[in-house]
Design a protein around this motif. Structure first.
Motif, PDB file in Angstrom:
ATOM      1  N   ASN A   1       2.096   1.557  -3.555  1.00  0.00           N
ATOM      2  CA  ASN A   1       1.209   2.530  -4.636  1.00  0.00           C
ATOM      3  C   ASN A   1       1.240   3.554  -4.113  1.00  0.00           C
ATOM      4  O   ASN A   1       1.105   4.578  -5.439  1.00  0.00           O
ATOM      5  N   GLN A   2       1.201   4.494  -2.845  1.00  0.00           N
ATOM      6  CA  GLN A   2       0.800   5.180  -2.438  1.00  0.00           C
ATOM      7  C   GLN A   2       2.189   6.629  -3.201  1.00  0.00           C
ATOM      8  O   GLN A   2       1.743   7.020  -3.800  1.00  0.00           O
TER       9      GLN A   2
ATOM     10  N   ARG B   1       5.766   2.470 -15.382  1.00  0.00           N
ATOM     11  CA  ARG B   1       5.185   2.150 -13.870  1.00  0.00           C
ATOM     12  C   ARG B   1       5.384   0.587 -13.752  1.00  0.00           C
ATOM     13  O   ARG B   1       4.648  -0.378 -14.645  1.00  0.00           O
TER      14      ARG B   1
ATOM     15  N   GLN C   1       4.016   5.445  -5.593  1.00  0.00           N
ATOM     16  CA  GLN C   1       3.723   5.817  -7.014  1.00  0.00           C
ATOM     17  C   GLN C   1       2.178   6.482  -7.302  1.00  0.00           C
ATOM     18  O   GLN C   1       2.609   7.055  -8.821  1.00  0.00           O
ATOM     19  N   LYS C   2       1.510   6.527  -7.010  1.00  0.00           N
ATOM     20  CA  LYS C   2       0.287   7.439  -7.471  1.00  0.00           C
ATOM     21  C   LYS C   2       0.375   8.839  -7.783  1.00  0.00           C
ATOM     22  O   LYS C   2       0.014   9.356  -8.483  1.00  0.00           O
TER      23      LYS C   2
ATOM     24  N   ASN D   1      -7.432  16.230  -7.006  1.00  0.00           N
ATOM     25  CA  ASN D   1      -7.170  14.570  -6.273  1.00  0.00           C
ATOM     26  C   ASN D   1      -6.300  14.938  -5.353  1.00  0.00           C
ATOM     27  O   ASN D   1      -4.932  14.424  -4.949  1.00  0.00           O
TER      28      ASN D   1
ATOM     29  N   SER E   1       0.578  -0.975  -0.136  1.00  0.00           N
ATOM     30  CA  SER E   1       0.027  -0.011  -0.198  1.00  0.00           C
ATOM     31  C   SER E   1       0.672   1.118   0.334  1.00  0.00           C
ATOM     32  O   SER E   1       0.667   2.137  -0.506  1.00  0.00           O
TER      33      SER E   1
ATOM     34  N   SER F   1       3.132   9.492 -10.842  1.00  0.00           N
ATOM     35  CA  SER F   1       2.136   9.161 -12.019  1.00  0.00           C
ATOM     36  C   SER F   1       1.376  10.691 -11.734  1.00  0.00           C
ATOM     37  O   SER F   1       1.157  11.036 -13.244  1.00  0.00           O
ATOM     38  N   HIS F   2       0.517  10.870 -10.664  1.00  0.00           N
ATOM     39  CA  HIS F   2       0.278  12.634 -10.847  1.00  0.00           C
ATOM     40  C   HIS F   2       1.261  13.566 -11.274  1.00  0.00           C
ATOM     41  O   HIS F   2       0.559  14.265 -12.020  1.00  0.00           O
TER      42      HIS F   2
ATOM     43  N   VAL G   1      -4.568  12.301  -3.315  1.00  0.00           N
ATOM     44  CA  VAL G   1      -3.063  11.438  -3.698  1.00  0.00           C
ATOM     45  C   VAL G   1      -1.856  12.217  -2.718  1.00  0.00           C
ATOM     46  O   VAL G   1      -0.696  12.035  -2.648  1.00  0.00           O
TER      47      VAL G   1
END
Length: 677
Positions: free
Chosen positions: A119-120, A368, A122-123, A187, A116, A126-127, A190
């Motif tokens: 992934n946080q 990614r 990576q978000k 968002n 988790s 990505s943003h 994020v």
């Protein structure tokens, strides 16, 4: 009272807590003693202001990837092994703040295991890749942020300069602006772990007190802002307008005395004085007091001039005293905000690293990675992040794949020197490490489970100061790997066994490969070797596969194609590489002759010494050492067979010492001359 109890009390007092249990470190006595020793050192060296020190944090093994010092060194994460080389840190460090760079260093040696949290990160990357305006805003603003962590420590220790304190406040102001911008994003959740808390109160306190452009030293004055302290402003006004006052006083005295050439001067002995040329001595007022006679002039003082001197000279000292006191009071107030500021520095440091990841990923065409909750590693068209970044512009990095799962556990990789085997091994490990840092990776596509341990045994080095040879160091590192395996381990082995004789090296290399294959943990392993005999492992073990690095030989010259293909290699092309390195022609020619003779000899023998024995399952019912020994009598020799039969016929219980000596002499005669007993 023992040292353990003393350090417990010292730390509880420092961090204003009743017990260390709340920190989760009460069961680590050596850690408590080490931290207590550090605190004791600071106090003994008169570091009395320690408000900025945070309580110790326990690093849980289950939170981070475990890598030993050998792995960190072998993968060249922080420093290159060669002075002209480059490390992964240099390649990935696009941070704009000093504390962001330190965060990246920490992430590099402590990659995450929590899906988790990965992934946080990576978000966020990505943003930022998809929002160029935000990325540029963060890049520009973070470039203006000073080293908040270090400045805070200096402020706590009362070692910060006035100019640094203003820079500190300006950096906090920028961090507040960054927080406001992130909260207005479409968002914002994020960025929730990286949103800084508001520190406007601390910023206002500093900027309301301090001059916008103070000097580094308090001695130079001009530290406190105008309007903050009334008496200080009056003293500064007197000091700053001293010249105007002296001009007015001089004009007044010229008018009263009629001495048109009157001058006002200053020296360290007499202070301020009037200077009158001898031509006008008769015009000197009677209330002036003569202080010095020169060749062509005399110097005087007056009551009014001395009063001014007392005020102006005392003003400088008074200004310094007041400013020093106000500056010290300000520093005493700041610890109230240290907790918030330290947390903000931590968050902004992490955000800085992620911004750098986003910029580099976009520029270098990183992708990614997909992390899954299963034991798997699939890399398509992977590239080495360091080598690729420093390749000449006219060369293109050749990507390669990697695939491991429950049915594909070990990859045995053969190929000539300089073909790229070692680079490929490190490439796989670095891609895994980058993925678990939260960064995008140099590959077309990656799908992988989370690894808990990364082991490497590459390169050749010794430790002569500790009496360890190159081979001993190699075996020590390998032993550490085999003894600390886990189900989520990734093992990188490069040319195991090369530091000893050929037969010993092959035996050790094969034994290690078999050990890893049969281990209940079944760790994913990349095993590079020049022992082509290990190619036989693929046919004997279901989870071992052979690969080789492709080369072409044209007109006696080899061309490295750098691509990894299925199947083992039968040639190392060592002589070709030696020729490329510049060995003399006579040495090369002689090597080719010797190689040809050895290959002919090997091919002519039906049972060569290098023929790899099939693995035998050892009985677990007999655990004595003899079960693990090679039998002396397994050799196919008629003389030895004769001796064997004779020894078996001897009744040891009925044999006298003299008869035993006679029997040994007979056996010796057989061995030396082939005579029958």
């Amino acid at each position: 009272m023992n040292q353990f109890v003393l350090t417990q009390k010292a730390k509880a007092k420092q961090f204003q807590i009743k017990s260390l249990k709340g920190l989760g470190i009460q069961e680590i006595p050596l850690g408590i003693i080490a931290a207590g020793a550090a605190l004791s050192y600071l106090k003994e060296t008169h570091h009395s202001h320690l408000a900025h020190l945070k309580p110790p944090i326990r690093l849980h093994e289950n939170d981070f990837v475990w890598m030993d010092s050998f792995t960190i060194t072998n993968l060249e994460l922080i420093q290159p092994s060669d002075s002209k080389g480059k490390s992964l840190m240099e390649v990935l460090d696009d941070t704009k703040t000093a504390f962001g760079g330190r965060t990246l260093r920490k992430w590099m040696v402590l990659p995450l295991k929590d899906l988790s949290k990965i992934n946080q990160r990576q978000k966020v990357v990505s943003h930022l890749i998809g929002n160029e305006d935000l990325s540029e805003f963060l890049q520009e603003n973070l470039s203006e942020v000073g080293d908040v962590e270090r400045l805070l420590a200096r402020a706590s220790a009362f070692k910060i300069t006035p100019k640094q304190l203003v820079w500190f406040a300006q950096s906090l102001l920028v961090i507040n602006q960054v927080g406001k911008r992130l909260r207005t994003e479409n968002n914002p959740q994020v960025f929730s772990p990286y949103l800084p808390d508001d520190s406007s109160e601390a910023v206002k306190l500093i900027l309301d007190t301090m001059d916008p452009d103070p000097p580094h030293s308090l001695l130079k004055g001009g530290v406190i802002k105008k309007g903050f302290h009334q008496e200080l402003d009056q003293l500064k006004d007197l000091r700053d307008h001293a010249k105007d006052y002296l001009e007015k006083l001089k004009d007044k005295e010229i008018e009263n005395s009629g001495i048109q050439s009157l001058k006002v001067g200053f020296n360290s002995v007499f202070g301020y004085f009037f200077e009158v040329r001898n031509l006008h001595k008769d015009k000197v007022p009677t209330h002036w007091i003569r202080k010095q006679t020169l060749v062509s002039a005399e110097r005087y003082i007056s009551e009014e001039l001395k009063d001014f001197e007392t005020k102006i000279l005392g003003a400088e000292d008074k200004i310094y005293q007041i400013e020093s006191k106000l500056f010290e009071d300000l520093l005493l107030t700041l610890p109230t905000f240290f907790g918030v500021i330290q947390q903000n520095a931590l968050k902004i440091g992490e955000l800085d690293v992620l911004c750098g990841f986003a910029r580099l990923s976009k520029e270098r065409n990183y992708s990614r990675p997909t992390l899954v909750d299963q034991k798997k590693l699939s890399i398509k068209m992977g590239r080495h992040p360091v080598i690729e970044n420093y390749l000449p512009s006219n060369l293109k990095y050749i990507p390669n794949d990697a695939f491991f799962d429950l049915n594909h556990q070990i990859a045995v990789i053969t190929g000539p020197n300089m073909s790229g085997k070692s680079a490929y091994l490190r490439q796989v490990a670095l891609i895994v490490l980058m993925a678990q840092m939260g960064c995008y990776v140099p590959a077309k596509e990656v799908e992988m489970g989370v690894f808990g341990r990364i082991f490497t045994r590459v390169g050749a080095s010794d430790n002569l100061s500790q009496g360890e040879s190159t081979f001993m160091v190699e075996m020590t590192e390998t032993a550490r790997i085999l003894n600390y395996l886990s189900e989520d381990s990734l093992v990188i082995l490069d040319e195991i066994g090369r530091g000893t004789s050929t037969f010993d090296g092959i035996s050790i290399a094969r034994a290690i490969a078999e050990f890893l294959h049969d281990s209940p943990f079944k760790p994913f392993t990349l095993f590079a070797t020049h022992y082509h005999e290990l190619n036989e492992l693929e046919s004997e073990f279901e989870r071992i596969q052979n690969f080789h690095v492709k080369v072409e030989q044209i007109d006696g010259k080899i061309h490295f194609l750098r691509s990894l293909e299925k199947g083992g290699s039968e040639h190392s092309f060592g002589i070709n590489v030696a020729k490329m390195a510049g060995l003399p022609g006579l040495a090369i020619q002689r090597a080719e002759v010797i190689l040809s003779q050895m290959e002919s000899l090997k091919n002519s023998e039906e049972n060569t010494a290098t023929k790899m024995p099939k693995k035998e399952v050892l009985s677990t019912s007999n655990q004595n050492d003899s079960a693990l020994q090679l039998s002396f009598f397994q050799l196919d020799d008629p003389v030895l067979e004769q001796i064997r039969e004779q020894i078996l016929e001897i009744d040891i219980n009925a044999l006298t010492p003299v008869e035993a000596l006679v029997k040994l002499n007979q056996i010796k005669a057989v061995l030396s001359g082939g005579k029958k007993i």
